[in-house]
Design a protein around this motif. Structure first.
Motif, PDB file in Angstrom:
ATOM      1  N   LEU A 204      -1.966  -5.462  25.383  1.00 51.28           N
ATOM      2  CA  LEU A 204      -2.340  -4.428  24.415  1.00 51.28           C
ATOM      3  C   LEU A 204      -1.106  -3.914  23.678  1.00 51.28           C
ATOM      4  CD1 LEU A 204      -4.965  -2.001  25.972  1.00 51.28           C
ATOM      5  CD2 LEU A 204      -5.153  -3.297  23.873  1.00 51.28           C
ATOM      6  N   GLY A 205      -0.044  -3.670  24.463  1.00 54.83           N
ATOM      7  CA  GLY A 205       1.197  -3.176  23.874  1.00 54.83           C
ATOM      8  C   GLY A 205       1.763  -4.162  22.866  1.00 54.83           C
ATOM      9  N   LEU A 206       1.767  -5.452  23.260  1.00 50.41           N
ATOM     10  CA  LEU A 206       2.290  -6.475  22.350  1.00 50.41           C
ATOM     11  C   LEU A 206       1.438  -6.552  21.084  1.00 50.41           C
ATOM     12  CD1 LEU A 206       3.218  -9.418  24.747  1.00 50.41           C
ATOM     13  CD2 LEU A 206       4.760  -7.979  23.437  1.00 50.41           C
ATOM     14  N   THR A 207       0.109  -6.498  21.264  1.00 53.08           N
ATOM     15  CA  THR A 207      -0.781  -6.560  20.111  1.00 53.08           C
ATOM     16  C   THR A 207      -0.505  -5.396  19.175  1.00 53.08           C
ATOM     17  OG1 THR A 207      -2.433  -7.542  21.545  1.00 53.08           O
ATOM     18  CG2 THR A 207      -3.185  -6.776  19.396  1.00 53.08           C
ATOM     19  N   PHE A 208      -0.259  -4.227  19.760  1.00 54.07           N
ATOM     20  CA  PHE A 208       0.036  -3.054  18.943  1.00 54.07           C
ATOM     21  C   PHE A 208       1.273  -3.308  18.088  1.00 54.07           C
ATOM     22  CE2 PHE A 208       2.255   0.924  18.241  1.00 54.07           C
ATOM     23  CZ  PHE A 208       1.259   1.668  17.623  1.00 54.07           C
ATOM     24  N   LEU A 209       2.311  -3.881  18.705  1.00 52.77           N
ATOM     25  CA  LEU A 209       3.537  -4.168  17.967  1.00 52.77           C
ATOM     26  C   LEU A 209       3.266  -5.154  16.825  1.00 52.77           C
ATOM     27  CD1 LEU A 209       6.315  -4.485  20.686  1.00 52.77           C
ATOM     28  CD2 LEU A 209       5.949  -2.671  19.017  1.00 52.77           C
ATOM     29  N   ILE A 210       2.440  -6.174  17.116  1.00 50.95           N
ATOM     30  CA  ILE A 210       2.149  -7.174  16.089  1.00 50.95           C
ATOM     31  C   ILE A 210       1.402  -6.526  14.927  1.00 50.95           C
ATOM     32  CG2 ILE A 210       0.832  -9.268  15.594  1.00 50.95           C
ATOM     33  CD1 ILE A 210       1.388 -10.107  18.513  1.00 50.95           C
ATOM     34  N   VAL A 211       0.379  -5.740  15.258  1.00 53.52           N
ATOM     35  CA  VAL A 211      -0.420  -5.096  14.220  1.00 53.52           C
ATOM     36  C   VAL A 211       0.466  -4.197  13.363  1.00 53.52           C
ATOM     37  CG1 VAL A 211      -2.254  -3.405  13.820  1.00 53.52           C
ATOM     38  CG2 VAL A 211      -2.570  -5.215  15.500  1.00 53.52           C
ATOM     39  N   TRP A 212       1.324  -3.440  14.030  1.00 55.29           N
ATOM     40  CA  TRP A 212       2.214  -2.530  13.318  1.00 55.29           C
ATOM     41  C   TRP A 212       3.186  -3.323  12.441  1.00 55.29           C
ATOM     42  CZ3 TRP A 212       7.572  -1.748  13.690  1.00 55.29           C
ATOM     43  CH2 TRP A 212       8.048  -0.600  13.045  1.00 55.29           C
ATOM     44  N   GLY A 213       3.745  -4.403  13.015  1.00 53.43           N
ATOM     45  CA  GLY A 213       4.691  -5.232  12.274  1.00 53.43           C
ATOM     46  C   GLY A 213       4.056  -5.792  11.009  1.00 53.43           C
ATOM     47  N   PHE A 214       2.825  -6.279  11.143  1.00 55.62           N
ATOM     48  CA  PHE A 214       2.163  -6.859   9.978  1.00 55.62           C
ATOM     49  C   PHE A 214       1.819  -5.786   8.945  1.00 55.62           C
ATOM     50  CE2 PHE A 214       2.054 -10.816  12.144  1.00 55.62           C
ATOM     51  CZ  PHE A 214       1.950 -11.752  11.134  1.00 55.62           C
ATOM     52  N   LYS A 215       1.559  -4.581   9.425  1.00 54.37           N
ATOM     53  CA  LYS A 215       1.263  -3.493   8.491  1.00 54.37           C
ATOM     54  C   LYS A 215       2.492  -3.225   7.625  1.00 54.37           C
ATOM     55  CE  LYS A 215      -0.116   1.215   8.568  1.00 54.37           C
ATOM     56  NZ  LYS A 215      -0.082   2.394   9.414  1.00 54.37           N
ATOM     57  N   MET A 216       3.646  -3.188   8.296  1.00 55.23           N
ATOM     58  CA  MET A 216       4.890  -2.957   7.560  1.00 55.23           C
ATOM     59  C   MET A 216       5.147  -4.094   6.567  1.00 55.23           C
ATOM     60  SD  MET A 216       6.272  -0.169   8.396  1.00 55.23           S
ATOM     61  CE  MET A 216       4.791   0.707   8.762  1.00 55.23           C
ATOM     62  N   TRP A 217       4.918  -5.312   7.073  1.00 54.39           N
ATOM     63  CA  TRP A 217       5.167  -6.503   6.273  1.00 54.39           C
ATOM     64  C   TRP A 217       4.263  -6.504   5.031  1.00 54.39           C
ATOM     65  CZ3 TRP A 217       5.209 -11.993   8.980  1.00 54.39           C
ATOM     66  CH2 TRP A 217       5.852 -12.902   8.151  1.00 54.39           C
ATOM     67  N   GLU A 218       2.989  -6.158   5.265  1.00 48.06           N
ATOM     68  CA  GLU A 218       2.050  -6.129   4.147  1.00 48.06           C
ATOM     69  C   GLU A 218       2.442  -5.049   3.138  1.00 48.06           C
ATOM     70  OE1 GLU A 218      -2.145  -6.014   5.191  1.00 48.06           O
ATOM     71  OE2 GLU A 218      -1.797  -7.568   6.707  1.00 48.06           O
ATOM     72  N   ARG A 219       2.950  -3.932   3.644  1.00 51.71           N
ATOM     73  CA  ARG A 219       3.417  -2.873   2.744  1.00 51.71           C
ATOM     74  C   ARG A 219       4.448  -3.396   1.786  1.00 51.71           C
ATOM     75  NH1 ARG A 219       2.728   2.693   4.681  1.00 51.71           N
ATOM     76  NH2 ARG A 219       4.414   3.664   3.555  1.00 51.71           N
ATOM     77  N   ARG A 220       5.346  -4.236   2.336  1.00 47.88           N
ATOM     78  CA  ARG A 220       6.414  -4.797   1.500  1.00 47.88           C
ATOM     79  C   ARG A 220       5.850  -5.825   0.529  1.00 47.88           C
ATOM     80  NH1 ARG A 220      11.846  -4.179   2.401  1.00 47.88           N
ATOM     81  NH2 ARG A 220      12.510  -5.964   1.190  1.00 47.88           N
ATOM     82  N   TRP A 221       5.116  -6.772   1.077  1.00 44.43           N
ATOM     83  CA  TRP A 221       4.687  -7.919   0.276  1.00 44.43           C
ATOM     84  C   TRP A 221       3.524  -7.579  -0.651  1.00 44.43           C
ATOM     85  CZ3 TRP A 221       4.871 -13.408   2.785  1.00 44.43           C
ATOM     86  CH2 TRP A 221       6.211 -13.760   2.952  1.00 44.43           C
ATOM     87  N   HIS A 222       2.755  -6.592  -0.256  1.00 39.64           N
ATOM     88  CA  HIS A 222       1.622  -6.218  -1.095  1.00 39.64           C
ATOM     89  C   HIS A 222       1.894  -4.913  -1.839  1.00 39.64           C
ATOM     90  CE1 HIS A 222      -1.378  -8.757   1.458  1.00 39.64           C
ATOM     91  NE2 HIS A 222      -0.474  -9.468   0.860  1.00 39.64           N
ATOM     92  N   ALA A 223       3.178  -4.613  -1.996  1.00 38.15           N
ATOM     93  CA  ALA A 223       3.543  -3.347  -2.633  1.00 38.15           C
ATOM     94  C   ALA A 223       2.915  -3.235  -4.013  1.00 38.15           C
ATOM     95  CB  ALA A 223       5.070  -3.244  -2.740  1.00 38.15           C
ATOM     96  N   HIS A 224       2.782  -4.396  -4.708  1.00 35.54           N
ATOM     97  CA  HIS A 224       2.243  -4.361  -6.074  1.00 35.54           C
ATOM     98  C   HIS A 224       0.753  -4.047  -6.087  1.00 35.54           C
ATOM     99  CE1 HIS A 224       1.596  -8.314  -4.386  1.00 35.54           C
ATOM    100  NE2 HIS A 224       0.684  -8.555  -5.305  1.00 35.54           N
ATOM    101  N   LEU A 225       0.104  -4.132  -4.923  1.00 31.97           N
ATOM    102  CA  LEU A 225      -1.334  -3.872  -4.886  1.00 31.97           C
ATOM    103  C   LEU A 225      -1.645  -2.416  -4.525  1.00 31.97           C
ATOM    104  CD1 LEU A 225      -2.545  -7.081  -3.028  1.00 31.97           C
ATOM    105  CD2 LEU A 225      -2.560  -6.629  -5.482  1.00 31.97           C
ATOM    106  N   ARG A 226      -0.590  -1.715  -4.060  1.00 33.72           N
ATOM    107  CA  ARG A 226      -0.822  -0.352  -3.600  1.00 33.72           C
ATOM    108  C   ARG A 226      -0.919   0.598  -4.789  1.00 33.72           C
ATOM    109  NH1 ARG A 226       3.557   2.001  -0.298  1.00 33.72           N
ATOM    110  NH2 ARG A 226       4.587   0.016  -0.675  1.00 33.72           N
ATOM    111  N   PRO A 227      -1.736   1.637  -4.680  1.00 32.98           N
ATOM    112  CA  PRO A 227      -1.726   2.624  -5.754  1.00 32.98           C
ATOM    113  C   PRO A 227      -0.346   3.272  -5.812  1.00 32.98           C
ATOM    114  CG  PRO A 227      -3.124   3.335  -3.933  1.00 32.98           C
ATOM    115  CD  PRO A 227      -2.674   1.961  -3.615  1.00 32.98           C
ATOM    116  N   ARG A 228       0.080   3.580  -7.006  1.00 34.87           N
ATOM    117  CA  ARG A 228       1.409   4.152  -7.160  1.00 34.87           C
ATOM    118  C   ARG A 228       1.466   5.523  -6.474  1.00 34.87           C
ATOM    119  NH1 ARG A 228       4.705   3.687 -12.577  1.00 34.87           N
ATOM    120  NH2 ARG A 228       3.605   1.729 -12.396  1.00 34.87           N
ATOM    121  N   GLU A 229       2.556   5.762  -5.747  1.00 34.91           N
ATOM    122  CA  GLU A 229       2.684   7.059  -5.071  1.00 34.91           C
ATOM    123  C   GLU A 229       3.131   8.102  -6.067  1.00 34.91           C
ATOM    124  OE1 GLU A 229       5.175   6.474  -1.578  1.00 34.91           O
ATOM    125  OE2 GLU A 229       3.877   4.769  -1.124  1.00 34.91           O
ATOM    126  N   THR A 230       2.524   9.261  -5.970  1.00 34.35           N
ATOM    127  CA  THR A 230       2.876  10.293  -6.951  1.00 34.35           C
ATOM    128  C   THR A 230       3.775  11.352  -6.324  1.00 34.35           C
ATOM    129  OG1 THR A 230       0.788  11.307  -6.395  1.00 34.35           O
ATOM    130  CG2 THR A 230       0.891  10.091  -8.461  1.00 34.35           C
TER     131      THR A 230
END
Lengths: 230, 262
Positions: A204-230
């Motif tokens: 469970l702990g490892l899965t949590f790290l993976i999920v979190w890691g991919f969230k960060m990664w997606e934030r970077r790589w999908h930055a252009h898809l995110r609504p602009r922060e105001t």
């Protein structure tokens, strides 16, 4: 619940954790190395080119990982030719057999994820690349693969989690990974609940790290898809 | 009609209740393993055979009980007994202090020493120096596992298998230098077969009760003391009337019972 069993065997679990992490990380690394060329060949329109990658993917997705591991670990060891060959020092070790099975398996799934992503490339991008006079290789490198990797990311995150959980079968070929540690603890103390629950918590702990890691990664790589922060 | 149903219902309840309290067990489910020749193995047609299996049937016949043999992986043997998946274990289980904390045992029904086997021509000696860095195969959660872990755990590489058969397979495949197992199981299950033709016994027989217990007994849940007594009486009876000898002679050329218990 007898927590003393868990505490007493913590070093064993940590050892198992380390082996699981090693196996999964290395399998994913080699799997990705294999998956990229396989995915590229697979997207070809020529049956002579896509035939073999298709069969490879079909075989490794079509059979259980456990069967693949047994074929490599027990199956190959049966032949004298293999036992006499230069590969035997590797195939003799359960570690390399498991790594080989895992890498080949995850390569097939990853290749299929990448193939889907490559085929979904917006045709306008390809046309634009061609209009700029890019060669095929340059177009793959600059246009198609980077956007395919972006699109493949969420599906690949799933594959990483599946690989982590699939790696638990390493324990059936004598490796002491997380589940292997759980099995030893269970057999010493006859406490299946405590021993497997502890192994489960580590997963469970490892899965949590993976999920979190991919969230960060997606934030970077999908930055252009995110609504602009105001 | 309604009265009849009511009567039958009460009767059924009485019978069911009566059975739970009965001093004498008439229906016994027995857990066995199935991957430990010649003590227990599964024939090509799927039925069980072996010394443990024959002993189990003989004891049931002696007790006049109706028995059901359930095969179970070694790892889960004791947990499944405690979870009431069966009432007794007849699976060459050594009577050890650790197991006694969880379950009750009958008297032993056989006792054979443990022995090492090495690859022929390897010249490996069973000493801390001789075993240094060697790969030793044992079945997980056995007395052999406990012994090697405690006595040689720092110097050898221990490979633990779920079944004894898997250890034999890996030995034949060349992954193992030394095996430690019950001498009779290894002799008939491995060394005398084609799979084990490259291996030979080395070193003395081990039967230190500290590790190997008092021999193989029948494990029973602690709250079923009546069943322990019933099995003990049956073991004595088949020893006395020659049934044990008949089964023994089918598999071995000496008496595997070992020293008589006092």
């Amino acid at each position: 619940m007898d927590l003393s069993i868990v505490i007493e065997n913590l070093p064993l679990y940590l050892q198992g954790l380390w082996l699981t992490v090693q196996l999964v990380v290395m399998a994913l690394f080699f799997g990705m190395l294999l998956a990229i060329p396989i995915a590229l060949l697979r997207t070809s329109k020529n049956p002579l080119v896509y035939g073999i990658p298709w069969a490879y993917i079909y075989f490794f997705r079509g059979t259980p990982l456990l069967v693949q591991l047994f074929m490599i670990y027990h199956g190959l060891g049966q032949f004298e030719v293999v036992q006499k060959s230069f590969l035997w020092p590797f195939l003799k070790e359960a570690y390399w057999c498991a790594l080989l099975a895992f890498a080949l398996n995850t390569a097939a799934y990853t290749a299929e994820i990448l193939r889907g992503a490559i085929e979904q490339t917006a045709f306008g991008e390809v046309e634009a690349a061609r209009a700029c006079g890019m060669s095929r290789a340059l177009m793959f490198r600059r246009i198609i693969l980077p956007s395919a990797f972006r699109r493949a990311l969420p599906a690949y995150g799933n594959e990483v989690i599946f690989m982590l959980h699939g790696s638990a079968i390493a324990s059936v070929v004598t490796l002491v990974d997380l589940l292997g540690a759980g099995r030893i603890v269970n057999s010493r103390h006859f406490a299946p609940y405590e021993s497997y629950l502890t192994a489960g918590l580590f997963y469970l702990g490892l899965t949590f790290l993976i999920v979190w890691g991919f969230k960060m990664w997606e934030r970077r790589w999908h930055a252009h898809l995110r609504p602009r922060e105001t | 009609m309604r009265k009849l149903i009511a009567t039958l219902f009460v009767l059924a309840l009485a019978l069911a209740g009566g059975q739970a309290d009965a001093k004498e067990w008439k229906k016994i489910r027995i857990g066995v393993e199935g991957a430990y020749p010649p003590f227990s193995s599964i024939k090509p047609d799927g039925t069980l055979e072996g010394f443990d299996i024959d002993i189990a049937w003989a004891l049931c016949k002696q007790m006049g009980a109706e028995c059901d043999l359930v095969s179970q992986d070694w790892d889960g043997m004791i947990p499944a007994l405690l979870a009431r998946k069966y009432d007794a274990i007849i699976a060459s289980m050594s009577i050890t202090p650790e197991r006694k904390e969880k379950v009750a045992f009958t008297r032993k029904y056989y006792n054979t020493p443990a022995k090492f086997a090495r690859r022929k021509g390897s010249g490996i000696e069973i000493t801390a120096a001789g075993l240094k860095g060697k790969t030793v195969a044992v079945q997980r959660a056995t007395t052999h596992d406990n012994f090697i872990t405690a006595e040689f755990g720092d110097t050898v590489k221990i490979k633990r298998y779920a079944t004894q058969d898997e250890a034999y397979l890996d030995a034949a495949a060349g992954r193992i230098d030394v095996l430690l197992a019950d001498s009779m199981a290894m002799l008939d299950g491995f060394l005398n077969t084609d799979t084990g033709k490259d291996f030979e016994f080395v070193g003395p027989g081990y039967s230190d009760p500290k590790y190997f217990g008092e021999g193989a007994g029948i494990a029973i849940r602690k709250n079923n003391a009546d069943l322990v007594e019933q099995f003990n009486a049956a073991i004595d009876a088949i020893r006395a009337d020659g049934t044990y000898k008949k089964i023994n002679d089918k598999y071995f050329d000496f008496d595997v019972y070992g020293e008589p218990t006092s």
